[in-house]
Write an enzyme that holds these catalytic residues in place. Structure first.
Site, PDB file in Angstrom:
ATOM      1  N   LYS A 205       0.826  -1.207   0.000  1.00 13.94           N
ATOM      2  CA  LYS A 205       0.000   0.000   0.000  1.00 13.94           C
ATOM      3  C   LYS A 205       0.863   1.261   0.000  1.00 13.94           C
ATOM      4  O   LYS A 205       0.627   2.179  -0.777  1.00 13.94           O
ATOM      5  CB  LYS A 205      -0.936   0.000   1.207  1.00 13.94           C
ATOM      6  N   GLU A 211      10.190  -5.746   3.739  1.00 16.40           N
ATOM      7  CA  GLU A 211      10.390  -7.039   3.089  1.00 16.40           C
ATOM      8  C   GLU A 211       9.997  -6.986   1.613  1.00 16.40           C
ATOM      9  O   GLU A 211      10.719  -7.471   0.745  1.00 16.40           O
ATOM     10  CB  GLU A 211       9.580  -8.126   3.812  1.00 16.40           C
ATOM     11  N   GLY A 266      -5.082  -5.462   5.598  1.00 15.72           N
ATOM     12  CA  GLY A 266      -4.304  -6.401   4.798  1.00 15.72           C
ATOM     13  C   GLY A 266      -4.861  -7.802   4.793  1.00 15.72           C
ATOM     14  O   GLY A 266      -4.950  -8.454   3.750  1.00 15.72           O
ATOM     15  N   ARG A 267      -5.265  -8.313   5.969  1.00 16.36           N
ATOM     16  CA  ARG A 267      -5.752  -9.695   6.046  1.00 16.36           C
ATOM     17  C   ARG A 267      -7.184  -9.829   5.546  1.00 16.36           C
ATOM     18  O   ARG A 267      -7.728 -10.930   5.527  1.00 16.36           O
ATOM     19  CB  ARG A 267      -5.614 -10.210   7.472  1.00 16.36           C
ATOM     20  N   GLU A 352      -3.869 -12.377  14.054  1.00 18.41           N
ATOM     21  CA  GLU A 352      -3.536 -10.962  13.945  1.00 18.41           C
ATOM     22  C   GLU A 352      -4.729 -10.095  14.319  1.00 18.41           C
ATOM     23  O   GLU A 352      -4.565  -8.979  14.816  1.00 18.41           O
ATOM     24  CB  GLU A 352      -3.054 -10.622  12.528  1.00 18.41           C
ATOM     25  N   HIS A 383      -1.461 -38.744  10.210  1.00 20.17           N
ATOM     26  CA  HIS A 383      -0.217 -39.483  10.395  1.00 20.17           C
ATOM     27  C   HIS A 383       0.873 -38.583  10.965  1.00 20.17           C
ATOM     28  O   HIS A 383       2.061 -38.912  10.863  1.00 20.17           O
ATOM     29  CB  HIS A 383       0.227 -40.086   9.064  1.00 20.17           C
ATOM     30  N   LYS A 511       9.328  -4.230  14.106  1.00 26.11           N
ATOM     31  CA  LYS A 511       9.718  -3.506  12.889  1.00 26.11           C
ATOM     32  C   LYS A 511      10.610  -2.316  13.224  1.00 26.11           C
ATOM     33  O   LYS A 511      11.622  -2.058  12.556  1.00 26.11           O
ATOM     34  CB  LYS A 511       8.465  -3.016  12.149  1.00 26.11           C
TER      35      LYS A 511
END
Length: 547
Positions: A205, A211, A266-267, A352, A383, A511
């Site tokens: 954005k 990152e 964001g999510r 979050e 398993h 951050k």
């Protein structure tokens, strides 16, 4: 009914000791129509919540919690565009991203539906031009590889949706997702690409995310080195951002930049321009079906009475185990390989959003909030970790998800898969008593002494709660409904816990500290700042690097 939150919580707390005396076997034996009474369908999904430690009284107390929290009022506030993200003074309007074109959704007095339609149409035109070969690279070849560079919601949502909808994707386009700032991720992705047939989407954005922009600059450098000219960047890079100046400075044509709004978290953003990779993968028609499935779930959530409301019931059941039984985790177990990434997606959505210890008013939460979300596809999980769910000392509620029909009907595969899906929830519910174990061992002619030793190891208490969520087939509309279902579940729990589910201040400190440490890593000299552990780790890193 108790209509204040404190009284509602106390009433539920007082009820829990009685509930802990019950066993699911007995609840089913006493109510032969328990499935019919404890299941419902909406937006193409079937929820069976009968294998939970619920009585009519339990449900009444849980519904009272929702009413005491004014859940219905908060639902309307969200859909109407009121600023319910209280710490950032923002509306929460991901639901508007999949609204019907005839709807009106106001934010600060402005109808946002036309703006949403304009951006979506621009994204669809761009995606279709790539899919049909009209938009090409600098050697006039059509694109074969799409690389989405983002992180968090800008990565998890599109990556999950593209994989889930693989059968609906364009066979001539390969989708890649880069998120980790570890150079291995971008290096391994670029290793098998050709510059003249690769299209990069930079999803940030602000166009400043550490990152994402580190990976984007590495991709740009690789591309220029391989193509021979920075002039070709404009044809091979697009952006999902609101920072026009930074996008232009990167070399991206603003016509290939697609924006979104501060009321899109964001999510919750896969429905927005962040979903551009999904549009590229499955095309406009399928993407609109994806939106329509979410819209159908929105309508159900907004209008259905709470006792017949899938997201509300899932939320209340989760609260029962988190706050009544002290369960700290919740498993997401999709019996569909295409939903392999769903647990990670729900993990971010839930943890979050509701990983908070402060109420909306700023006081300390009295109730435990968000559980740890985890999971893997069945039958792999059977398993790996199902042993703990069946016989461990920790109660782990779980959602089991499965399609009735496979998109790859090969032999008996789907029959065997669904047999396991049905069997696991039945086994978790019933368990196996000592009498049943001994009867089975006796039938195998085991000696009494061996039986005495073996029996305790083979007893399953059962009484392990599960939700079963079924759908006819995994398609774009179904996936949209599934995601929206979990979004609204998380929202409901946040309202009842009295927390803000739409900020994420907890990630900010790390951050900020990382930004301060970056310049300290230059040069060979040891640092003298930080605590002894962090200082020791940094100095060891610097010493080993120099060696």
């Amino acid at each position: 009914m108790n209509r204040t939150p404190a009284r509602a919580w106390q009433a539920l707390h007082d009820h829990i000791p009685d509930l802990k005396k019950l066993h699911l076997r007995d609840l089913f034996a006493a109510h032969p129509r328990r499935f019919e009474d404890c299941s419902l369908e909406a937006a193409g999904l079937l929820l069976d919540y009968s294998k939970n430690l619920l009585t009519p009284r339990t449900l009444e107390l849980l519904l009272d919690l929702a009413r005491a929290a004014d859940l219905s009022g908060w639902i309307e506030k969200m859909f109407r565009g009121e600023k319910i993200n209280v710490t950032e003074n923002r509306a929460v309007l991901h639901t508007a991203l999949r609204a019907d074109a005839r709807d009106r959704v106001l934010c600060d007095g402005r109808d946002v539906v036309p703006d949403i339609a304009a951006v979506r149409n621009a994204c669809c035109r761009f995606a279709e031009s790539v899919r049909n070969g009209e938009r090409r690279g600098y050697t006039d070849k059509p694109f074969t590889d799409i690389v989405n560079i983002g992180i968090g919601g800008s990565d998890l949502g599109p990556a999950m949706a593209c994989e889930a909808l693989t059968p609906f994707g364009a066979p001539h386009l390969r989708m890649h997702f880069v998120s980790n700032v570890d150079g291995t991720h971008i290096s391994e992705t670029l290793k098998n690409l050709q510059p003249d047939t690769s299209l990069f989407i930079i999803a940030s954005k602000t166009f400043t995310t550490l990152e994402t922009m580190t990976n984007a600059r590495t991709a740009r450098q690789w591309f220029i080195q391989k193509s021979g000219s920075p002039e070709h960047v404009a044809a091979h890079f697009a952006a999902v951002s609101t920072n026009r100046e930074a996008v232009r400075a990167f070399g991206i044509d603003p016509a290939s930049m697609f924006g979104f709004w501060d009321w899109v978290g964001g999510r919750y953003s896969v429905w927005s321009a962040i979903g551009l990779p999904v549009m590229l993968a499955i095309g406009e028609r399928n993407f609109r079906d994806f939106l329509s499935g979410a819209h159908a779930m929105d309508g159900h959530f907004r209008s259905a009475p709470f006792e017949r409301n899938i997201p509300v019931l899932l939320a209340l059941i989760g609260i029962l185990y988190r706050n009544g039984f002290g369960c700290q985790t919740h498993a997401i177990l999709p019996y569909d390989q295409y939903l392999r990434r769903l647990p990670a997606y729900i993990q971010q959505l839930d943890m979050e959003s509701n990983g908070k210890h402060v109420t909306r008013s700023g006081t300390r939460c009295e109730a435990a909030t968000g559980p740890v979300i985890w999971g893997a596809p069945g039958t792999d999980g059977q398993h790996a970790f199902f042993q703990l769910i069946h016989q461990g000392s920790t109660l782990i509620p779980a959602d089991f998800l499965a399609p009735a029909a496979s998109l790859n009907p090969v032999g008996l595969h789907h029959t065997l898969l669904l047999a396991n899906f049905f069997a696991q929830t039945e086994a978790l519910m019933n368990g196996r008593t000592e009498e049943e174990v001994r009867a089975g061992l006796a039938a195998g002619n085991m000696s009494p002494s061996d039986m005495d030793f073996q029996a305790p190891h083979r007893v399953f208490d059962g009484n392990r709660p599960t939700n079963s969520i079924m759908f006819k087939q995994l398609d774009p509309r179904t996936l949209g409904a599934l995601i929206a279902m979990y979004e609204h579940k998380v929202f409901t729990q946040g309202i009842i816990w009295d927390i803000c589910s739409f900020d994420q201040w907890g990630v900010e400190l790390g951050k900020q500290l990382a930004q301060a440490i970056i310049p300290e890593l230059d040069g060979p000299d040891p640092v003298a700042t930080h605590d002894s552990s962090t200082r020791g780790l940094i100095n060891t890193f610097k010493r080993w690097r120099s060696e």
